[in-house]
Design an enzyme around this catalytic site. Structure first.
Site, PDB file in Angstrom:
ATOM      1  N   LYS A 102     -10.785  14.380  12.407  1.00  0.00           N
ATOM      2  CA  LYS A 102     -11.674  13.230  12.216  1.00  0.00           C
ATOM      3  C   LYS A 102     -11.075  12.248  11.207  1.00  0.00           C
ATOM      4  O   LYS A 102     -11.044  11.038  11.450  1.00  0.00           O
ATOM      5  CB  LYS A 102     -13.040  13.738  11.741  1.00  0.00           C
ATOM      6  CG  LYS A 102     -14.120  12.690  11.670  1.00  0.00           C
ATOM      7  CD  LYS A 102     -15.470  13.275  12.024  1.00  0.00           C
ATOM      8  CE  LYS A 102     -16.071  14.117  10.920  1.00  0.00           C
ATOM      9  NZ  LYS A 102     -16.736  13.314   9.885  1.00  0.00           N
TER      10      LYS A 102
ATOM     11  N   ASP B  56     -15.696  20.255   3.058  1.00  0.00           N
ATOM     12  CA  ASP B  56     -16.307  20.229   4.384  1.00  0.00           C
ATOM     13  C   ASP B  56     -16.521  21.626   4.967  1.00  0.00           C
ATOM     14  O   ASP B  56     -17.287  21.799   5.917  1.00  0.00           O
ATOM     15  CB  ASP B  56     -15.434  19.422   5.357  1.00  0.00           C
ATOM     16  CG  ASP B  56     -15.508  17.931   5.069  1.00  0.00           C
ATOM     17  OD1 ASP B  56     -16.416  17.509   4.326  1.00  0.00           O
ATOM     18  OD2 ASP B  56     -14.654  17.190   5.586  1.00  0.00           O
TER      19      ASP B  56
HETATM   20  C1  S3P Z   1     -13.013  12.485   4.186  1.00  0.00           C
HETATM   21  C2  S3P Z   1     -13.149  12.832   2.880  1.00  0.00           C
HETATM   22  C3  S3P Z   1     -14.124  13.806   2.374  1.00  0.00           C
HETATM   23  C4  S3P Z   1     -14.747  14.620   3.489  1.00  0.00           C
HETATM   24  C5  S3P Z   1     -15.082  13.783   4.683  1.00  0.00           C
HETATM   25  C6  S3P Z   1     -13.845  13.105   5.231  1.00  0.00           C
HETATM   26  C7  S3P Z   1     -11.986  11.489   4.551  1.00  0.00           C
HETATM   27  O1  S3P Z   1     -15.117  13.133   1.663  1.00  0.00           O
HETATM   28  O2  S3P Z   1     -15.908  15.269   3.025  1.00  0.00           O
HETATM   29  O3  S3P Z   1     -15.642  14.586   5.721  1.00  0.00           O
HETATM   30  O4  S3P Z   1     -11.633  11.392   5.745  1.00  0.00           O
HETATM   31  O5  S3P Z   1     -11.517  10.784   3.665  1.00  0.00           O
HETATM   32  P1  S3P Z   1     -14.924  12.765   0.109  1.00  0.00           P
HETATM   33  O6  S3P Z   1     -13.569  12.264  -0.013  1.00  0.00           O
HETATM   34  O7  S3P Z   1     -15.925  11.739  -0.262  1.00  0.00           O
HETATM   35  O8  S3P Z   1     -15.155  14.047  -0.606  1.00  0.00           O
END
Ligand code: S3P
Length: 425
Positions: free
Chosen positions: A24, A316
Site C-alpha cells: 500500500k 500496522d
Molecule cells: C504509512 C505510514 C505509517 C503506517 C501507514 C502507512 C506510510 O503511518 O501506519 O499504514 O505509507 O507512510 P505513520 O507513519 O503515521 O506511523
C-alpha cells in the site's frame, strides 16, 4: 453493514501465497511521485484497493494520463503543468494519502481541497499541517487545520530544519515532498527511522536525499524533473502478516509469502513472531528500490513477549500480533505505542475490547496493553471500521470461529483477503 463469518479450521495447511495484496505504501507513492517526472512512469502490480485507487484518481485529476495495461499495470503520463482540479479530492479512508498530499500540494500552484470518509475526517492532521504552515504553506481546515476537509493553496515554501516529535513516515514524507520544492536545502530528523520508501524511491528517481551522520535527512530542492518510475510493486508485508499469524497459531501450518518487500523497516513484526517461537525465514531474491523476496513462517509453540522498541516498524502489524500474543504462553505486553490510538481506529481500545469479548484476559494502558495467553472463544467483533482489526479477528476465527461486523473496510487495503482466507481450507 457487511458481516464476515469465519468457521474454525479443522485441518492444517502448507501453502504458497503469491497474490497477497500489493504494498500500500509503495503504491500510494508510485502514483504521487510520477508527478515529479516529465516522462511516463511504468507501474506494475499496483494495489487495486480503495485507498490507493483514491490516490490514483486524485493524481488523474491533476491531468496525469492513466493508461491501464494489465489488471494492475499502469502507465502514468504526467501533464506539462499540473492542472488545478475542478472538484474536491477524496482520500477515502487513507491517512497516508491525505498527509502525503498535504506536503505535495503545499508547493503546487493552485487551490486544492482534501477530504475523506468519516474516520479520516476525525484523524489528526496538525502533525503535518503545522510544520508545513511554519515553512509558509497555506493550509486551513476544521480545528485550525487539524481536521479535514483541508484547503491548500500552493505557495512558495521556505527551506527548513525540523526535528519531528513523532516517528511517522507520513509526516516525514509530507515534509520531504515539500522540501523538494523549497527555496533551499532542508533537513529533517526523527528519533527512530520510520519506513523509508519515500527516501528510497525518490533517490532512485534521481533526487538528492541523504542521511547525515547527525541523523538529519538532507533534502535538496529539485533543479529539474526526475527520472520516471519503473517499478513492479512487491507484496505488502503488513497484509502478508495476517497469514503469518495464521501459520503460527495453527498446529503444523506453514505459509510462504511470495515476492514481499523485505525492507528492514517493514518486517519487524515477523522478527517478533520469531522471538515468540515461530519458525520464520527470509529469502531475498532481488533488489528494486528495496530488497524483495519470500517470507516462510511455520507453526511452533509460542511464548509471550514484551514489545516496547521499534514501534514505528510494527505499528500496522500490532493488531494481528495481538492475536498471536493471545495464543502464546504467559503474559505479553506492548508499550510506547500511543500512536495506535490515532490509526484507522483507536487500535488499543479496538484490540483489547474485542479480545475481551473472546474471553482473553487483557488490559489497556494509555500507550499499549498486556495480553495473557488463553483460550480464544467465538464472539461478535466490532471492526470499528478498521481493516486491520477486521482481518486480525478473522484470523483468530480460524481457531474458534468468529463473526466480524462492519468488514467493508477490508476493501481499503486487501480486496482478496477473504478469498485467500478460504484458500487455507
Ligand atoms: C504509512 C505510514 C505509517 C503506517 C501507514 C502507512 C506510510 O503511518 O501506519 O499504514 O505509507 O507512510 P505513520 O507513519 O503515521 O506511523
Amino acid at each position: 453493514m457487511k458481516t464476515l463469518k469465519v468457521t474454525p479450521l479443522n485441518s492444517s495447511f502448507n501453502t504458497n501465497i503469491s497474490d497477497i495484496a500489493s504494498d500500500k505504501s509503495i503504491s500510494h507513492r508510485s502514483a504521487m511521485f510520477s508527478l515529479f517526472s516529465d516522462q511516463p512512469s511504468h507501474i506494475k502490480n499496483f494495489l487495486m484497493a480503495e485507498d490507493t485507487l483514491n490516490t490514483l484518481n486524485i493524481v488523474k485529476s491533476f491531468g496525469v494520463e492513466v493508461e491501464q495495461a494489465g489488471k494492475a499495470d499502469f502507465t502514468l503520463t504526467p501533464p506539462r503543468k499540473i492542472k488545478e482540479p475542478d472538484d474536491i479530492l477524496d482520500c477515502g479512508n487513507s491517512g497516508t494519502g491525505m498527509r502525503l498530499f498535504c506536503g505535495l500540494l503545499s508547493a503546487f500552484e493552485g487551490s486544492f481541497i482534501l477530504t475523506g470518509d468519516k474516520y479520516l475526517r476525525n484523524r489528526p492532521m496538525a502533525r503535518v499541517t503545522q510544520p508545513l504552515k511554519a515553512i509558509g504553506a497555506k493550509i486551513d481546515g476544521r480545528d485550525f487545520g487539524n481536521k479535514a476537509p483541508l484547503h491548500i493553496r500552493g505557495s512558495v515554501l521556505k527551506a527548513f530544519k525540523y526535528e519531528s516529535p513523532i516517528d511517522s513516515a507520513q509526516v516525514k514524507s509530507a515534509l520531504i515532498l515539500a522540501a523538494l520544492k523549497a527555496d533551499g536545502v532542508s533537513y529533517y530528523k526523527e528519533e527512530k527511522l520510520s519506513r523509508d520508501h519515500t527516501e528510497r524511491m525518490l533517490s532512485g528517481m534521481g533526487a538528492t536525499i541523504k542521511t547525515n551522520d547527525d541523523g538529519y535527512i538532507e533534502i535538496h530542492p529539485l533543479t529539474s524533473t526526475l527520472k520516471p518510475l519503473d517499478i513492479t510493486i512487491p507484496a505488502d508485508p503488513s497484509s502478508g502478516f495476517f497469514f503469518a499469524v495464521a501459520a503460527s497459531i495453527i498446529p503444523n501450518a506453514k505459509i510462504t509469502i511470495k515476492n514481499v518487500t523485505l525492507n528492514p523497516t517493514r518486517i519487524e513484526a515477523y522478527k517478533i513472531l520469531q522471538k515468540m517461537g515461530a519458525n520464520v525465514e527470509f529469502v531475498e531474491h532481488t533488489n528494486i528500490y528495496e530488497p524483495i523476496g519470500d517470507i516462510v513462517v511455520s507453526h511452533n509453540t509460542l511464548k509471550g513477549v514484551d514489545v516496547s522498541e521499534n514501534i514505528a516498524w510494527l505499528i500496522d502489524e500490532l493488531p494481528a500480533l495481538s492475536i498471536a500474543m493471545s495464543q502464546a504462553s504467559g503474559i505479553s505486553s506492548v508499550k510506547n505505542a500511543k500512536e495506535l490510538r490515532v490509526k484507522e481506529s483507536d487500535r488499543i481500545t479496538s484490540v483489547i475490547s474485542n479480545l475481551q469479548k473472546c474471553g482473553i484476559t487483557c488490559h489497556e494502558f494509555e500507550d499499549g496493553y498486556s495480553i495473557t495467553g488463553g483460550e480464544l472463544n467465538q464472539a461478535t467483533i466490532n471492526s470499528h471500521g478498521d481493516h486491520r482489526i477486521a482481518m486480525s479477528f478473522a484470523i483468530a476465527g480460524l481457531k474458534c470461529g468468529m463473526e466480524i461486523n462492519d468488514t467493508e473496510c477490508i476493501m481499503t487495503s486487501f480486496p482478496n483477503f477473504e478469498e485467500l482466507l478460504n484458500s487455507l481450507r
